[in-house]
Design a protein around this motif. Structure first.
Motif, PDB file in Angstrom:
ATOM      1  N   UNK A 520       0.844  -1.195   0.000  1.00 28.33           N
ATOM      2  CA  UNK A 520       0.000   0.000   0.000  1.00 28.33           C
ATOM      3  C   UNK A 520       0.878   1.243   0.000  1.00 28.33           C
ATOM      4  N   UNK A 521       1.920   1.213   0.806  1.00 27.30           N
ATOM      5  CA  UNK A 521       2.847   2.342   0.877  1.00 27.30           C
ATOM      6  C   UNK A 521       3.525   2.574  -0.472  1.00 27.30           C
ATOM      7  N   UNK A 522       3.758   1.485  -1.236  1.00 25.38           N
ATOM      8  CA  UNK A 522       4.425   1.576  -2.540  1.00 25.38           C
ATOM      9  C   UNK A 522       3.427   1.711  -3.681  1.00 25.38           C
ATOM     10  N   UNK A 523       2.197   2.153  -3.375  1.00 25.78           N
ATOM     11  CA  UNK A 523       1.176   2.412  -4.396  1.00 25.78           C
ATOM     12  C   UNK A 523       0.713   1.147  -5.104  1.00 25.78           C
ATOM     13  N   UNK A 524       0.687   0.029  -4.399  1.00 28.33           N
ATOM     14  CA  UNK A 524       0.188  -1.225  -4.985  1.00 28.33           C
ATOM     15  C   UNK A 524      -0.882  -1.835  -4.091  1.00 28.33           C
ATOM     16  N   UNK A 525      -1.952  -1.083  -3.778  1.00 28.12           N
ATOM     17  CA  UNK A 525      -2.957  -1.613  -2.850  1.00 28.12           C
ATOM     18  C   UNK A 525      -3.696  -2.829  -3.395  1.00 28.12           C
ATOM     19  N   UNK A 526      -3.850  -2.922  -4.743  1.00 24.50           N
ATOM     20  CA  UNK A 526      -4.552  -4.081  -5.304  1.00 24.50           C
ATOM     21  C   UNK A 526      -3.821  -5.372  -4.962  1.00 24.50           C
ATOM     22  N   UNK A 527      -2.503  -5.356  -5.056  1.00 24.49           N
ATOM     23  CA  UNK A 527      -1.717  -6.546  -4.721  1.00 24.49           C
ATOM     24  C   UNK A 527      -1.800  -6.841  -3.228  1.00 24.49           C
ATOM     25  N   UNK A 528      -1.929  -5.791  -2.414  1.00 24.68           N
ATOM     26  CA  UNK A 528      -2.069  -5.993  -0.968  1.00 24.68           C
ATOM     27  C   UNK A 528      -3.364  -6.725  -0.647  1.00 24.68           C
ATOM     28  N   UNK A 529      -4.445  -6.369  -1.350  1.00 24.30           N
ATOM     29  CA  UNK A 529      -5.732  -7.032  -1.121  1.00 24.30           C
ATOM     30  C   UNK A 529      -5.627  -8.516  -1.455  1.00 24.30           C
ATOM     31  N   UNK A 530      -5.000  -8.833  -2.577  1.00 20.17           N
ATOM     32  CA  UNK A 530      -4.843 -10.235  -2.967  1.00 20.17           C
ATOM     33  C   UNK A 530      -4.030 -11.010  -1.929  1.00 20.17           C
ATOM     34  N   UNK A 531      -3.010 -10.368  -1.399  1.00 15.82           N
ATOM     35  CA  UNK A 531      -2.117 -11.027  -0.453  1.00 15.82           C
ATOM     36  C   UNK A 531      -2.834 -11.367   0.857  1.00 15.82           C
ATOM     37  N   UNK A 532      -3.780 -10.520   1.254  1.00 15.17           N
ATOM     38  CA  UNK A 532      -4.451 -10.700   2.546  1.00 15.17           C
ATOM     39  C   UNK A 532      -5.627 -11.671   2.492  1.00 15.17           C
TER      40      UNK A 532
END
Length: 763
Positions: A520-532
Motif C-alpha cells: 500500500x505504501x508503494x502504491x500497490x494496494x490491489x496486490x495488498x488485497x490479494x495477499x491478505x
C-alpha cells in the motif's frame, strides 16, 4: 491534542473484610494531602498501612480528575521493574524504546491523580528516584507511600500508623458498650464472628478479649490471626497460650517484647497450630510473588511430601485459618499470602533447604504453561489466554528473577521470554521484554537465538506494520509514494504450514500483513488485497482475532487507497466488531484513524474530526509521549489536514472536542453507525467540551463545576483536598479565561445552551 483521563477512575482492590477504626488517621492523611504532595505511612509490619492507604484513596476519589491508582510493589524484587510496574497499572502502552521513567513522567505531566505506592521498603532507592522525579515534573500528582522506612525526600510528610487502641483496666469498668467502641476489640469481635457465628463481646468475656488484644499490642494482623483460632479455642484459652509463649520469648519480662516481635510470635503460633502438611504447603506457596490458581499451586506443591490430590484440601485449610486469602477471579479462585505471611513462609522454605528446588519448579510450571498457550495461540482462546497471563504477571516475574539470579538458569529464562512472544506483543509490554532479554543474555554472555528470537522478531514486525500504516495515513496521496514496479517476494501458502505450529501460522500471517502494508505504501494496494485474502480466510476458520485485526485494518487501508470506500468501511467495522480490538486501546485507536481517513474520502469531514478526537483521547490516555512526538515532528494525519481545510479550524475543533467526550463504548457505537452525529451524552459532557475548548485545565473545569454548585472557596478546597488559597487562585483564573466578573456568571455559562466552543460574553 488529546483528551483528559477518565474522571474518578479507580484502580483499588475490593475490600473482602470490613474496615475498622482509623477515623483520626484517615482525617489526618487527607489533611496532609491538602498541603503536601507526598505522604508516607510508616509503621511496623501488620499494623495496617496498606488498608489505611486504600481507605484514604477511596475517600479522595472525587478529588482527582484522573483517578487514584494503587501499585503493589511487594511482589517485585528487581529495582529496575518499579517504573514498569507503575506504567503497567496506569495502562501506559508506549511503543517506543525510551527510558520507562521518562515515558511515565511524560504521561503524568498533564495528569491530576493520586498514586499509592504500597510496600516500598525493599525497593527504596528505585522508589525514591521515581517519586522524586514525578513530584518534580508532574505538578498535579500526589503520592501516598507505605513503607517501614521514610523516603527522605523534600516535602515528605510522615504519618506513623499506630496499633489499634486497646482499653485500659479502668476503662473496662465503664461496661461493654463503652469498651466495644475501642477498634481493637471491635476488630476481634468482627473477625471472630466470621468463624464462630453469633460471637459477640459480653460482660463475661470482655476482660479476656481486652487482655488478648493488649497482649497482641493492638496489631490488626495479629488480632485477625488470633481470632481465627476461635474455631478451636475459647478466648480464655487463647490468652493463656499467648501468655505462655510470650513468657518464653521475653524471659518473663513482657515489657521487653517489641511490637514487631509481637507479630512474629503470633505468626509463629499460627504456624505451630498448623499440621505438618499445612506448614509445608504454606512454605511452598511462598514462592508465588502474586496470587495463584489451583493448577499452579498443585504443580508447585506436589512432590515427595505432598500428593497432588491433597493440595486442594490443604489449601482450603489454610484459607480457613486466614493464612491464605481466596479471591474470585472470573470463573476461577486464586489464592495469595499476605506480604508478612509470605516473608515468613520464604524463611521457613529456606530453613528446609528447598527454596532453589521449589523456585525452579515454579519456573518450570510457567514454561510449560507458556508452551501450551503458544500452541493454542492461533485459535479462539486468545482473550482467555491473555487474561490468565495478566493475572500471572507477578509470578512470571518471579520465574524470570529465579533464572536471572541462579547460576546456569538464564538459558531457560531466555526460552521463557521467547515462548511468550505473543503475550509481549499483544499487551504491548516492550519495556519488560527488553529488560528480561537484555539482562538474561548478559548473564549468560549469549545472543538471543531460537525461542528468544521469536520475541524480537514479533516485536520488530509489529513495529514495521505500525510505522508503514502510519506513513500511509500521513501521506498527502492516498496510495503513499510511487516507486518503480517490483516483483513481490515469494510468499509461502498458509496451507503448507503444519497445523499444530501456532507460532509459524501467526508469523506467516504477520509477515503477509507487513508485506501488504509495504505494498500500500508503494502504491500497490490491489496486490495488498490479494495477499491478505487467504490469510483472512485462515484466521476466520481458526477463530483467531489478534492477527485478523491487523489483516482487516490493512485491507481497510488498501481499499481506502484504491478509493473503494464502502469496502474499506466494511473491513474497518469488521475489525471493530472483534472483541480483541475493543479490549485493545492501540488496536481501537488505529482502527478509528483508518475510519477517519475513509470518512474524509467520503466527504464526511465532521465525522472524520469526531473520530480523530475519539482516537486521540485513547492515545492520550495510554501513550501521551508517543502522540506528542508525532505532533512535534509534523507528522499530521492526512484526514486531519483535509478535515481542517473543509471545516476550518473552529469547526474542526468543535467536532474534535465532541470526539474527546466519547467513552470507549460510545466511540465504537459511533463508528459502527451510518449517521454522522456523535451520540448525545447530556449537559455534563457538553459542559466538558465547552470548558476544554475555552482553555480551562482539567482542575479548573472541576473548580468551575463546584462554583456552579454554589460552593465557597473553603468548601472547594476541602472537596478537592487543596489549600484555600489554591482554590481562590483557580477561581480567579477561571473568571479571567472566560471573561466573566463573578461566580454567578460561571454557573450561567456552565448551564448555557451555547454550542460547544462558544465563549460566553460578560454580562
Amino acid at each position: 491534542m488529546g483528551g483528559s483521563g477518565s474522571r474518578g477512575a479507580a484502580c483499588l482492590p475490593a475490600e473482602t473484610t470490613s474496615f475498622v477504626g482509623r477515623r483520626h488517621e484517615v482525617a489526618e492523611a487527607k489533611r496532609i494531602l491538602s498541603v503536601s504532595r507526598l505522604l508516607t505511612l510508616t509503621g511496623v509490619g501488620g499494623v495496617g498501612k496498606t488498608r489505611l492507604a486504600v481507605r484514604v484513596a477511596e475517600q479522595l476519589l472525587r478529588a482527582f480528575a484522573d483517578g487514584v491508582w494503587l501499585v503493589s510493589l511487594a511482589p517485585l524484587q528487581d529495582q529496575a521493574l518499579v517504573p514498569y510496574a507503575v506504567a503497567d497499572v496506569l495502562g501506559i502502552r508506549d511503543e517506543t524504546d525510551r527510558d520507562p521513567l521518562a515515558v511515565l513522567v511524560e504521561h503524568l505531566r498533564e495528569q491530576q491523580l493520586l498514586l499509592v505506592l504500597d510496600n516500598c521498603e525493599h525497593l527504596l532507592d528505585a522508589c525514591v528516584r521515581l517519586v522524586g522525579t514525578v513530584l518534580t515534573q508532574a505538578v498535579e500528582v500526589r503520592v501516598v507511600a507505605t513503607s517501614r522506612h521514610r523516603l527522605c525526600l523534600l516535602g515528605e510528610y510522615l504519618l506513623e500508623v499506630q496499633p489499634l487502641p486497646v482499653p485500659k483496666r479502668e476503662e473496662l469498668a465503664r461496661g461493654v458498650a463503652a469498651a466495644k467502641r475501642f477498634p481493637a476489640l471491635e476488630l476481634f469481635a468482627n473477625r471472630a464472628a466470621a468463624v464462630v457465628p453469633g460471637f459477640a463481646i459480653t460482660a463475661e468475656n470482655l476482660e479476656a478479649v481486652a487482655r488478648l488484644c493488649s497482649r497482641l499490642d493492638g496489631l490488626p494482623l495479629a488480632i485477625e490471626l488470633a481470632a481465627v483460632q476461635m474455631r478451636i479455642l475459647q478466648v480464655d484459652q487463647l490468652v493463656e497460650r499467648l501468655d505462655d509463649r510470650y513468657r518464653l520469648l521475653a524471659g518473663g519480662n513482657r515489657a521487653a517484647l517489641p511490637r514487631h516481635q509481637t507479630l512474629r510470635s503470633t505468626v509463629d503460633w499460627s504456624y505451630d497450630l498448623c499440621t505438618p502438611r499445612e506448614q509445608l504447603v504454606w512454605a511452598l506457596l511462598s514462592v508465588f510473588a502474586g496470587s495463584a490458581d489451583l493448577s499452579a499451586a498443585e504443580a508447585v506443591c506436589a512432590g515427595e511430601d505432598v500428593e497432588r490430590v491433597d493440595v486442594l484440601d490443604v489449601v482450603s485449610e489454610l484459607v480457613d485459618k486466614s493464612i491464605l486469602v481466596a479471591v474470585a477471579d472470573g470463573s476461577s479462585i486464586r489464592y495469595r499470602l499476605l506480604s508478612s505471611l509470605r516473608d515468613y513462609g520464604l524463611e521457613k522454605l529456606n530453613e528446609l533447604g528447598k527454596a532453589p528446588t521449589v523456585r525452579g519448579r515454579l519456573r518450570d510450571y510457567y514454561l510449560r504453561l507458556a508452551e501450551e498457550y503458544e500452541r493454542q495461540w492461533f485459535g479462539p482462546r486468545q482473550l482467555e489466554i491473555i487474561a490468565h497471563l495478566r493475572a500471572e504477571q507477578d509470578n512470571l516475574r518471579a520465574a524470570f528473577d529465579f533464572c536471572l539470579t541462579t547460576p546456569g538458569e538464564a538459558r531457560l529464562g531466555l526460552k521463557l521470554v521467547g515462548t511468550l512472544w505473543f503475550y509481549w506483543s499483544c499487551c504491548v509490554l516492550r519495556f519488560e521484554v527488553r529488560h528480561w532479554l537484555r539482562n538474561l543474555a548478559l548473564c549468560e554472555g549469549v545472543k538471543p537465538r531460537g525461542a528468544p528470537a521469536k520475541a524480537q522478531w514479533a516485536s520488530g514486525v509489529v513495529s514495521l506494520i505500525h510505522s508503514r500504516s502510519a506513513a500511509v495515513l500521513q501521506a498527502d496521496d492516498r496510495s503513499g509514494r510511487p516507486v518503480p514496479e517490483q516483483a513481490d517476494p515469494p510468499v509461502i501458502s498458509l496451507a503448507d504450514i503444519v497445523s499444530d505450529r501456532s507460532d509459524l501460522m501467526s508469523f506467516a500471517v504477520l509477515g503477509r500483513v507487513e508485506l501488504a502494508c509495504s505494498l500500500v505504501f508503494r502504491s500497490s494496494p490491489e496486490r495488498a488485497v490479494q495477499l491478505c485474502a487467504e490469510a483472512l480466510a485462515v484466521c476466520e476458520a481458526y477463530g483467531e482475532q489478534w492477527a485478523r485485526s491487523y489483516l482487516l485494518r490493512t485491507l481497510a487501508m488498501a481499499y481506502w487507497a484504491m478509493g473503494e470506500f464502502d469496502s474499506a468501511t466494511t473491513h474497518a467495522r469488521d475489525c471493530l466488531r472483534l472483541e480483541y480490538v475493543v479490549h485493545s486501546p492501540q488496536g481501537l485507536s488505529r482502527t478509528l484513524d483508518v475510519l477517519a481517513a475513509i470518512a474524509i474520502g467520503q466527504g464526511a469531514a465532521e465525522r472524520a474530526a469526531v473520530l480523530l478526537g475519539a482516537s486521540d483521547k485513547i492515545w492520550h490516555r495510554i501513550s501521551r509521549g508517543q502522540s506528542t512526538a508525532q505532533q512535534q515532528t509534523g507528522r499530521i494525519r492526512v484526514s486531519e489536514r483535509r478535515a481542517r481545510k473543509t471545516l476550518g479550524d473552529r469547526g474542526f475543533e468543535r467536532a474534535f472536542q465532541r470526539g474527546l467526550t466519547l467513552s470507549t463504548d460510545e466511540a465504537v457505537a459511533y463508528s459502527l453507525q451510518e449517521r454522522s452525529e456523535a451520540p448525545s451524552r447530556g449537559a455534563p459532557q457538553e459542559t466538558t467540551a465547552r470548558a476544554a475548548s475555552s482553555g480551562l485545565t482539567p482542575r479548573e473545569r472541576q473548580v468551575a463545576e463546584l462554583v456552579a454548585q454554589g460552593l465557597t472557596d473553603k468548601q472547594i478546597a476541602s472537596a478537592l483536598v487543596i489549600a484555600q488559597r489554591t482554590a481562590e487562585g483557580h477561581v480567579q483564573r477561571i473568571l479571567v479565561k472566560l471573561g466573566l466578573t463573578n461566580r454567578t456568571q460561571v454557573a450561567v455559562w456552565l448551564t448555557s445552551t451555547d454550542p460547544p466552543g462558544e465563549r460566553p460574553q460578560p454580562r
